[in-house]
Design a protein around this motif. Sequence first.
Motif, PDB file in Angstrom:
ATOM      1  N   MET A  77       0.824  -1.212   0.000  1.00 37.49           N
ATOM      2  CA  MET A  77       0.000   0.000   0.000  1.00 37.49           C
ATOM      3  C   MET A  77       0.861   1.267   0.000  1.00 37.49           C
ATOM      4  SD  MET A  77      -3.045  -1.004  -0.281  1.00 37.49           S
ATOM      5  CE  MET A  77      -4.135   0.295   0.204  1.00 37.49           C
TER       6      MET A  77
ATOM      7  N   LEU B   7       1.495   3.449  -3.135  1.00 39.90           N
ATOM      8  CA  LEU B   7       0.504   4.332  -3.759  1.00 39.90           C
ATOM      9  C   LEU B   7       0.991   5.777  -3.876  1.00 39.90           C
ATOM     10  CD1 LEU B   7      -2.814   2.962  -2.187  1.00 39.90           C
ATOM     11  CD2 LEU B   7      -2.011   2.644  -4.524  1.00 39.90           C
TER      12      LEU B   7
ATOM     13  N   VAL C 188       0.992   8.687  -7.068  1.00 44.75           N
ATOM     14  CA  VAL C 188       0.554  10.086  -7.022  1.00 44.75           C
ATOM     15  C   VAL C 188       1.622  10.984  -7.655  1.00 44.75           C
ATOM     16  CG1 VAL C 188      -0.083  12.008  -5.497  1.00 44.75           C
ATOM     17  CG2 VAL C 188      -0.845   9.688  -4.944  1.00 44.75           C
TER      18      VAL C 188
ATOM     19  N   PHE D 171      -6.751  14.281 -11.589  1.00 42.24           N
ATOM     20  CA  PHE D 171      -7.537  13.938 -10.389  1.00 42.24           C
ATOM     21  C   PHE D 171      -8.237  12.589 -10.607  1.00 42.24           C
ATOM     22  CE2 PHE D 171     -11.587  13.808  -8.176  1.00 42.24           C
ATOM     23  CZ  PHE D 171     -11.369  14.393  -6.937  1.00 42.24           C
TER      24      PHE D 171
ATOM     25  N   ASN E  48      -5.829   9.655 -10.680  1.00 45.97           N
ATOM     26  CA  ASN E  48      -5.406   9.310  -9.324  1.00 45.97           C
ATOM     27  C   ASN E  48      -6.404   8.357  -8.684  1.00 45.97           C
ATOM     28  OD1 ASN E  48      -3.089  10.510  -7.655  1.00 45.97           O
ATOM     29  ND2 ASN E  48      -3.610  12.169  -9.047  1.00 45.97           N
ATOM     30  N   LEU E  49      -7.673   8.699  -8.852  1.00 45.73           N
ATOM     31  CA  LEU E  49      -8.729   7.892  -8.262  1.00 45.73           C
ATOM     32  C   LEU E  49      -8.773   6.499  -8.885  1.00 45.73           C
ATOM     33  CD1 LEU E  49     -11.147   7.689  -6.411  1.00 45.73           C
ATOM     34  CD2 LEU E  49     -12.510   8.885  -8.108  1.00 45.73           C
TER      35      LEU E  49
ATOM     36  N   GLU F 273      -5.776   4.439  -7.764  1.00 46.15           N
ATOM     37  CA  GLU F 273      -5.871   3.997  -6.366  1.00 46.15           C
ATOM     38  C   GLU F 273      -6.845   2.828  -6.239  1.00 46.15           C
ATOM     39  OE1 GLU F 273      -6.685   6.920  -3.225  1.00 46.15           O
ATOM     40  OE2 GLU F 273      -7.545   5.309  -2.011  1.00 46.15           O
ATOM     41  N   GLU F 274      -7.988   2.948  -6.908  1.00 49.22           N
ATOM     42  CA  GLU F 274      -8.996   1.891  -6.808  1.00 49.22           C
ATOM     43  C   GLU F 274      -8.472   0.575  -7.392  1.00 49.22           C
ATOM     44  OE1 GLU F 274     -11.359   2.516  -4.986  1.00 49.22           O
ATOM     45  OE2 GLU F 274     -11.686   4.670  -5.076  1.00 49.22           O
TER      46      GLU F 274
ATOM     47  N   THR G 139      -5.370  -0.757  -5.249  1.00 51.82           N
ATOM     48  CA  THR G 139      -5.772  -1.208  -3.913  1.00 51.82           C
ATOM     49  C   THR G 139      -6.396  -2.604  -4.000  1.00 51.82           C
ATOM     50  OG1 THR G 139      -6.198   1.065  -3.246  1.00 51.82           O
ATOM     51  CG2 THR G 139      -7.156  -0.610  -1.879  1.00 51.82           C
TER      52      THR G 139
ATOM     53  N   LEU H  96     -17.653   0.389  -4.191  1.00 55.23           N
ATOM     54  CA  LEU H  96     -17.731   1.511  -5.130  1.00 55.23           C
ATOM     55  C   LEU H  96     -16.501   1.652  -6.024  1.00 55.23           C
ATOM     56  CD1 LEU H  96     -19.347   4.317  -2.954  1.00 55.23           C
ATOM     57  CD2 LEU H  96     -20.262   3.416  -5.099  1.00 55.23           C
ATOM     58  N   GLY H  97     -15.400   1.043  -5.615  1.00 55.88           N
ATOM     59  CA  GLY H  97     -14.141   1.262  -6.318  1.00 55.88           C
ATOM     60  C   GLY H  97     -14.184   0.956  -7.808  1.00 55.88           C
TER      61      GLY H  97
ATOM     62  N   PHE I 201     -16.785   0.445  -9.656  1.00 61.08           N
ATOM     63  CA  PHE I 201     -17.832   1.256 -10.279  1.00 61.08           C
ATOM     64  C   PHE I 201     -17.286   2.636 -10.665  1.00 61.08           C
ATOM     65  CE2 PHE I 201     -21.517   4.200  -9.699  1.00 61.08           C
ATOM     66  CZ  PHE I 201     -22.262   3.761 -10.783  1.00 61.08           C
ATOM     67  N   LEU I 202     -16.497   3.229  -9.772  1.00 58.48           N
ATOM     68  CA  LEU I 202     -15.898   4.539 -10.073  1.00 58.48           C
ATOM     69  C   LEU I 202     -14.975   4.444 -11.288  1.00 58.48           C
ATOM     70  CD1 LEU I 202     -15.104   5.863  -6.470  1.00 58.48           C
ATOM     71  CD2 LEU I 202     -16.763   6.838  -8.066  1.00 58.48           C
TER      72      LEU I 202
ATOM     73  N   ILE J 256     -15.609   6.590 -14.708  1.00 60.39           N
ATOM     74  CA  ILE J 256     -14.638   7.619 -15.089  1.00 60.39           C
ATOM     75  C   ILE J 256     -14.008   7.322 -16.453  1.00 60.39           C
ATOM     76  CG2 ILE J 256     -12.346   8.549 -14.519  1.00 60.39           C
ATOM     77  CD1 ILE J 256     -13.263   8.375 -11.537  1.00 60.39           C
TER      78      ILE J 256
ATOM     79  N   ARG K 108      -6.090  14.798   1.457  1.00 56.36           N
ATOM     80  CA  ARG K 108      -6.606  13.619   0.755  1.00 56.36           C
ATOM     81  C   ARG K 108      -7.322  12.675   1.709  1.00 56.36           C
ATOM     82  NH1 ARG K 108      -3.744  12.301  -4.105  1.00 56.36           N
ATOM     83  NH2 ARG K 108      -4.135  10.120  -3.676  1.00 56.36           N
TER      84      ARG K 108
ATOM     85  N   TYR L 283      -9.138  15.526  -2.557  1.00 58.19           N
ATOM     86  CA  TYR L 283      -9.147  14.198  -3.191  1.00 58.19           C
ATOM     87  C   TYR L 283      -9.927  13.238  -2.314  1.00 58.19           C
ATOM     88  CZ  TYR L 283      -7.423   9.718  -4.929  1.00 58.19           C
ATOM     89  OH  TYR L 283      -7.336   8.447  -5.438  1.00 58.19           O
ATOM     90  N   ILE L 284     -10.745  12.414  -2.949  1.00 54.95           N
ATOM     91  CA  ILE L 284     -11.439  11.353  -2.199  1.00 54.95           C
ATOM     92  C   ILE L 284     -11.518  10.107  -3.065  1.00 54.95           C
ATOM     93  CG2 ILE L 284     -13.805  12.018  -2.901  1.00 54.95           C
ATOM     94  CD1 ILE L 284     -14.578  11.383   0.104  1.00 54.95           C
ATOM     95  N   SER L 285     -11.313   8.949  -2.431  1.00 53.40           N
ATOM     96  CA  SER L 285     -11.460   7.682  -3.162  1.00 53.40           C
ATOM     97  C   SER L 285     -12.559   6.875  -2.483  1.00 53.40           C
ATOM     98  CB  SER L 285     -10.143   6.916  -3.145  1.00 53.40           C
ATOM     99  OG  SER L 285      -9.870   6.476  -1.831  1.00 53.40           O
ATOM    100  N   SER L 286     -12.781   5.649  -2.952  1.00 53.38           N
ATOM    101  CA  SER L 286     -13.870   4.849  -2.386  1.00 53.38           C
ATOM    102  C   SER L 286     -13.660   4.571  -0.901  1.00 53.38           C
ATOM    103  CB  SER L 286     -14.039   3.542  -3.163  1.00 53.38           C
ATOM    104  OG  SER L 286     -12.915   2.708  -3.002  1.00 53.38           O
TER     105      SER L 286
ATOM    106  N   ILE M 218     -21.506  10.763  -8.923  1.00 49.45           N
ATOM    107  CA  ILE M 218     -21.316   9.476  -9.610  1.00 49.45           C
ATOM    108  C   ILE M 218     -21.723   8.320  -8.698  1.00 49.45           C
ATOM    109  CG2 ILE M 218     -19.594   7.876 -10.551  1.00 49.45           C
ATOM    110  CD1 ILE M 218     -17.952  10.279 -11.473  1.00 49.45           C
TER     111      ILE M 218
END
Lengths: 139, 109
Positions: A12, A15, A19, A37, A40-41, A44-45, A48, A108-109, A111-112, A116, B19, B52-55, B90
Motif C-alpha cells: 500500500m 501508492l 501520485v 484527479f 489518481n482515483l 488507487e482503486e 488497492t 464503489l471502487g 464502479f468509479l 470515469i 486527501r 481528493y477522495i477515493s472509495s 457518480i
Amino acid sequence: MEIKTLVVDNQMSELSKVVDFLDELGEDWGLPAGLVFSLNLVMEEALTNIILYGFEDNNRHTIDINFGKSAAEELSITIIDDGLPYDPTLKADPDLSLSVEERPIGGLGIFLIKKIMDKVEYQRNNSNNFLILTKNINS
Amino acid sequence: MNVKITTLPDYTLISVEGRVDTTTSAGLEKTLMESIDGGCTKIILDCSGINYISSSGLRVFLVIQKKMISIKGHFNLCNLQPGIREIFDISGFSSIFSIFPDKEAAMIG
C-alpha cells in the motif's frame, strides 16, 4: 504513441509513488487537472484491489503499469499483475437508488473506474491479469 | 490529511484538509466516531480543504451517515469542491447526504 511505464510493488505504501508519477505525467503530457484527479482515483482503486486481494502468498510481487497517449488524444492505461485471476468488468454495479440504511458499505471502487474511464477491458494471459483502461483526454 | 475539531454548543464543526484515501480514511473514521461516541448528535463537516477522495473515503462518509441516522442525529456536509461533488454525484451519494453550499446553511439545516 507516447509511452511511459511505472512499476510498483504489492504494498500500500507504493501508492504515494503513483501520485507523484501522475503529477509528472500530467505535466509532461499536458493533461487537464481534472483528468489527473480522475486518474489518481482510478489508479488507487485498481491498485488497492490488486494489492489487498490479488495475492494469497506473502511474497513480493511487481505490478507493471503502462501509460500510453495516442495521436488521437486517447489515453490508455494497462495494469499487469501476476495475482489471482480477477475480472473486475464482471462485477455488478451498485444500486444507487437504495436508501442510506440499505446501501451496502463498500463496493464503489470498480464502479468509479467504470464511470470515469470510457472503456474497461480485462484479459488473462500467461498467468497475468491485464486491466486495460482507456479514456479520451478531452472527454 | 489534517482534521480540526471545534466543539460548539449546538454542533461540532469538523474541518478536513487534504486527501481522504486508502491511507488516511481510517484516521478520519476514528475521529468522527469518537465525536459521536462523545455525545455529538450534529456534525458539520467542512469539506472545503478536501482535494481528493477515493472509495475508501466514501466508505467512511457512508458509515458515519448510517450511524448518525441510527441515533437520529445530523451529518451535514458543506463546501464540497467541484471534483469531490462529482465523485459524490457518480456514487449516488449526493441524494443520500445533506449537502450545503456553506457553513451557514449547514448550521440551519
